[in-house]
Design a protein around this motif. Structure first.
Motif, PDB file in Angstrom:
ATOM      1  N   GLY A  93     -14.493  -7.022  76.180  1.00 50.59           N
ATOM      2  CA  GLY A  93     -15.493  -6.767  75.162  1.00 50.59           C
ATOM      3  C   GLY A  93     -15.825  -5.310  74.903  1.00 50.59           C
ATOM      4  N   THR A  94     -15.081  -4.369  75.503  1.00 49.18           N
ATOM      5  CA  THR A  94     -15.268  -2.952  75.180  1.00 49.18           C
ATOM      6  C   THR A  94     -13.943  -2.415  74.645  1.00 49.18           C
ATOM      7  OG1 THR A  94     -14.560  -2.069  77.324  1.00 49.18           O
ATOM      8  CG2 THR A  94     -16.903  -2.692  77.100  1.00 49.18           C
ATOM      9  N   TYR A  95     -14.003  -1.326  73.893  1.00 50.00           N
ATOM     10  CA  TYR A  95     -12.767  -0.765  73.362  1.00 50.00           C
ATOM     11  C   TYR A  95     -11.820  -0.322  74.473  1.00 50.00           C
ATOM     12  CZ  TYR A  95     -14.392  -0.944  68.563  1.00 50.00           C
ATOM     13  OH  TYR A  95     -14.824  -1.372  67.345  1.00 50.00           O
ATOM     14  N   THR A  96     -12.353   0.227  75.527  1.00 51.83           N
ATOM     15  CA  THR A  96     -11.496   0.663  76.638  1.00 51.83           C
ATOM     16  C   THR A  96     -10.794  -0.524  77.278  1.00 51.83           C
ATOM     17  OG1 THR A  96     -12.925   2.556  77.047  1.00 51.83           O
ATOM     18  CG2 THR A  96     -11.462   1.884  78.846  1.00 51.83           C
ATOM     19  N   ASP A  97     -11.538  -1.592  77.557  1.00 51.32           N
ATOM     20  CA  ASP A  97     -10.931  -2.789  78.146  1.00 51.32           C
ATOM     21  C   ASP A  97      -9.922  -3.424  77.187  1.00 51.32           C
ATOM     22  OD1 ASP A  97     -12.480  -2.491  80.431  1.00 51.32           O
ATOM     23  OD2 ASP A  97     -14.022  -3.893  79.744  1.00 51.32           O
ATOM     24  N   TYR A  98     -10.318  -3.481  75.912  1.00 55.22           N
ATOM     25  CA  TYR A  98      -9.424  -4.058  74.908  1.00 55.22           C
ATOM     26  C   TYR A  98      -8.129  -3.248  74.832  1.00 55.22           C
ATOM     27  CZ  TYR A  98      -7.391  -5.031  70.351  1.00 55.22           C
ATOM     28  OH  TYR A  98      -6.511  -5.327  69.346  1.00 55.22           O
ATOM     29  N   PHE A  99      -8.247  -1.940  74.784  1.00 54.39           N
ATOM     30  CA  PHE A  99      -7.068  -1.077  74.699  1.00 54.39           C
ATOM     31  C   PHE A  99      -6.134  -1.322  75.883  1.00 54.39           C
ATOM     32  CE2 PHE A  99      -5.089   2.936  76.057  1.00 54.39           C
ATOM     33  CZ  PHE A  99      -4.201   3.093  75.017  1.00 54.39           C
ATOM     34  N   GLN A 100      -6.683  -1.372  77.087  1.00 55.67           N
ATOM     35  CA  GLN A 100      -5.864  -1.604  78.277  1.00 55.67           C
ATOM     36  C   GLN A 100      -5.179  -2.975  78.212  1.00 55.67           C
ATOM     37  OE1 GLN A 100      -5.216   0.817  80.505  1.00 55.67           O
ATOM     38  NE2 GLN A 100      -6.513   2.100  79.222  1.00 55.67           N
ATOM     39  N   GLN A 119      -8.548   5.667  67.373  1.00 58.44           N
ATOM     40  CA  GLN A 119      -8.534   4.808  66.191  1.00 58.44           C
ATOM     41  C   GLN A 119      -9.549   3.674  66.347  1.00 58.44           C
ATOM     42  OE1 GLN A 119      -4.249   3.788  66.024  1.00 58.44           O
ATOM     43  NE2 GLN A 119      -4.386   4.378  63.867  1.00 58.44           N
ATOM     44  N   LEU A 120      -9.536   3.034  67.498  1.00 59.66           N
ATOM     45  CA  LEU A 120     -10.470   1.932  67.739  1.00 59.66           C
ATOM     46  C   LEU A 120     -11.910   2.432  67.681  1.00 59.66           C
ATOM     47  CD1 LEU A 120      -8.562   0.137  70.616  1.00 59.66           C
ATOM     48  CD2 LEU A 120      -8.995  -0.792  68.333  1.00 59.66           C
ATOM     49  N   SER A 121     -12.174   3.561  68.313  1.00 58.15           N
ATOM     50  CA  SER A 121     -13.520   4.122  68.307  1.00 58.15           C
ATOM     51  C   SER A 121     -13.966   4.510  66.897  1.00 58.15           C
ATOM     52  CB  SER A 121     -13.611   5.349  69.213  1.00 58.15           C
ATOM     53  OG  SER A 121     -13.356   4.986  70.545  1.00 58.15           O
ATOM     54  N   ASP A 122     -13.001   4.903  66.058  1.00 60.38           N
ATOM     55  CA  ASP A 122     -13.314   5.303  64.685  1.00 60.38           C
ATOM     56  C   ASP A 122     -13.425   4.116  63.732  1.00 60.38           C
ATOM     57  OD1 ASP A 122     -13.350   7.927  65.488  1.00 60.38           O
ATOM     58  OD2 ASP A 122     -11.362   8.417  64.694  1.00 60.38           O
ATOM     59  N   GLY A 123     -13.249   2.900  64.260  1.00 57.86           N
ATOM     60  CA  GLY A 123     -13.444   1.716  63.436  1.00 57.86           C
ATOM     61  C   GLY A 123     -12.202   1.127  62.803  1.00 57.86           C
ATOM     62  N   VAL A 124     -11.026   1.605  63.183  1.00 53.78           N
ATOM     63  CA  VAL A 124      -9.802   0.996  62.660  1.00 53.78           C
ATOM     64  C   VAL A 124      -9.737  -0.437  63.186  1.00 53.78           C
ATOM     65  CG1 VAL A 124      -7.281   1.103  62.666  1.00 53.78           C
ATOM     66  CG2 VAL A 124      -8.607   3.205  62.488  1.00 53.78           C
ATOM     67  N   SER A 125      -9.370  -1.352  62.348  1.00 56.79           N
ATOM     68  CA  SER A 125      -9.297  -2.768  62.698  1.00 56.79           C
ATOM     69  C   SER A 125      -8.388  -2.995  63.907  1.00 56.79           C
ATOM     70  CB  SER A 125      -8.759  -3.554  61.500  1.00 56.79           C
ATOM     71  OG  SER A 125      -8.210  -4.767  61.891  1.00 56.79           O
ATOM     72  N   PRO A 126      -8.834  -3.802  64.877  1.00 59.51           N
ATOM     73  CA  PRO A 126      -7.959  -4.129  66.009  1.00 59.51           C
ATOM     74  C   PRO A 126      -6.639  -4.771  65.559  1.00 59.51           C
ATOM     75  CG  PRO A 126     -10.206  -4.719  66.542  1.00 59.51           C
ATOM     76  CD  PRO A 126     -10.186  -4.331  65.077  1.00 59.51           C
ATOM     77  N   GLU A 131      -0.876  -4.286  65.244  1.00 60.19           N
ATOM     78  CA  GLU A 131       0.342  -4.293  64.432  1.00 60.19           C
ATOM     79  C   GLU A 131       1.107  -2.982  64.592  1.00 60.19           C
ATOM     80  OE1 GLU A 131       3.178  -6.062  61.963  1.00 60.19           O
ATOM     81  OE2 GLU A 131       1.444  -6.962  62.886  1.00 60.19           O
ATOM     82  N   GLU A 132       0.395  -1.851  64.620  1.00 55.78           N
ATOM     83  CA  GLU A 132       1.063  -0.558  64.817  1.00 55.78           C
ATOM     84  C   GLU A 132       1.779  -0.511  66.163  1.00 55.78           C
ATOM     85  OE1 GLU A 132      -1.806   2.565  64.250  1.00 55.78           O
ATOM     86  OE2 GLU A 132      -1.995   2.148  62.111  1.00 55.78           O
ATOM     87  N   LEU A 133       1.146  -1.053  67.202  1.00 55.91           N
ATOM     88  CA  LEU A 133       1.806  -1.076  68.514  1.00 55.91           C
ATOM     89  C   LEU A 133       3.038  -1.965  68.495  1.00 55.91           C
ATOM     90  CD1 LEU A 133      -1.120  -1.199  71.106  1.00 55.91           C
ATOM     91  CD2 LEU A 133       0.453   0.679  70.652  1.00 55.91           C
ATOM     92  N   LEU A 134       2.912  -3.143  67.897  1.00 58.30           N
ATOM     93  CA  LEU A 134       4.050  -4.061  67.829  1.00 58.30           C
ATOM     94  C   LEU A 134       5.194  -3.495  67.001  1.00 58.30           C
ATOM     95  CD1 LEU A 134       2.082  -7.388  67.364  1.00 58.30           C
ATOM     96  CD2 LEU A 134       3.453  -6.771  69.361  1.00 58.30           C
ATOM     97  N   GLU A 135       4.875  -2.711  65.961  1.00 54.71           N
ATOM     98  CA  GLU A 135       5.896  -2.134  65.093  1.00 54.71           C
ATOM     99  C   GLU A 135       6.453  -0.806  65.610  1.00 54.71           C
ATOM    100  OE1 GLU A 135       7.499  -3.239  62.291  1.00 54.71           O
ATOM    101  OE2 GLU A 135       6.590  -5.152  62.831  1.00 54.71           O
ATOM    102  N   SER A 136       5.856  -0.270  66.671  1.00 53.29           N
ATOM    103  CA  SER A 136       6.389   0.968  67.251  1.00 53.29           C
ATOM    104  C   SER A 136       7.744   0.676  67.885  1.00 53.29           C
ATOM    105  CB  SER A 136       5.425   1.519  68.305  1.00 53.29           C
ATOM    106  OG  SER A 136       5.429   0.682  69.465  1.00 53.29           O
ATOM    107  N   ASN A 137       8.517   1.715  68.142  1.00 45.43           N
ATOM    108  CA  ASN A 137       9.812   1.517  68.787  1.00 45.43           C
ATOM    109  C   ASN A 137       9.666   0.829  70.136  1.00 45.43           C
ATOM    110  OD1 ASN A 137      11.195   2.606  66.646  1.00 45.43           O
ATOM    111  ND2 ASN A 137      11.503   4.600  67.591  1.00 45.43           N
ATOM    112  N   LEU A 138       8.671   1.252  70.932  1.00 44.99           N
ATOM    113  CA  LEU A 138       8.456   0.597  72.230  1.00 44.99           C
ATOM    114  C   LEU A 138       8.006  -0.849  72.053  1.00 44.99           C
ATOM    115  CD1 LEU A 138       6.715   3.384  74.353  1.00 44.99           C
ATOM    116  CD2 LEU A 138       8.989   2.406  74.708  1.00 44.99           C
TER     117      LEU A 138
END
Length: 166
Positions: A93-100, A119-126, A131-138
């Motif tokens: 339930g926190t951005y840090t936990d969600y990010f991890q 990005q998350l802290s600035d309000g970009v949609s999760p 999607e950006e992570l999934l579409e990255s090369n990694l």
């Protein structure tokens, strides 16, 4: 294809239709694409994503909501689940936990990525971040490896990774 894409075997009633498609000269690739991009496959991917990322079955309403979200946001069903309130809450339930949790779900590990956390802290949609992570090369490499492991019971070769990622 039915077992992998739809999580079920083909039925005797469906077999004549697909046999006719082959007889009419359709390629295996076009038939697989039709099955893999159909509505039933979308629902199966959402159900698999609920199990994979949330450790539970989705309710019919949750599955429908995830399919609808993926369609209306033009994202993958994986991003719809990873960007959902359910995943956010399950990760702490926190951005840090969600990010991890997001990093672990996509890459199998965590590593510093201050840009994404910002990005998350600035309000970009999760969903957008997922999607950006999934579409990255990694991210693509991670999804490819999971697919190869599931379907072929092996890791992809370096040339296969390069072909898919590029």
């Amino acid at each position: 294809v039915f077992l992998i894409e739809l999580n079920r075997p083909i039925t005797a009633a469906e077999l004549p239709y697909w046999n006719k498609q082959f007889a009419d000269g359709r390629t295996r690739l076009s038939i697989v694409n039709e099955i893999a991009t159909g509505r039933e496959a979308s629902y199966a991917r959402v159900e698999d994503s609920f199990t994979t990322y949330l450790g539970q079955d989705g309710t019919p309403a949750q599955v429908y909501g995830a399919v609808t979200t993926a369609q209306t946001t033009h994202t993958s069903v994986q991003a719809a689940i990873l960007g959902s309130r359910d995943f956010f809450k399950a990760s702490g339930g926190t951005y840090t936990d969600y990010f991890q949790s997001l990093m672990t779900a996509v890459f199998g590990t965590t590593f510093p990525a201050p840009f994404i956390e910002r990005q998350l802290s600035d309000g970009v949609s999760p969903i957008k971040v997922a999607e950006e992570l999934l579409e990255s090369n990694l991210g693509k490499q991670s999804l490819l490896t999971a697919s190869y492991t599931t379907v072929l019971q092996r890791d992809p070769t370096q040339p296969e990774i390069i072909l898919y990622v590029t």
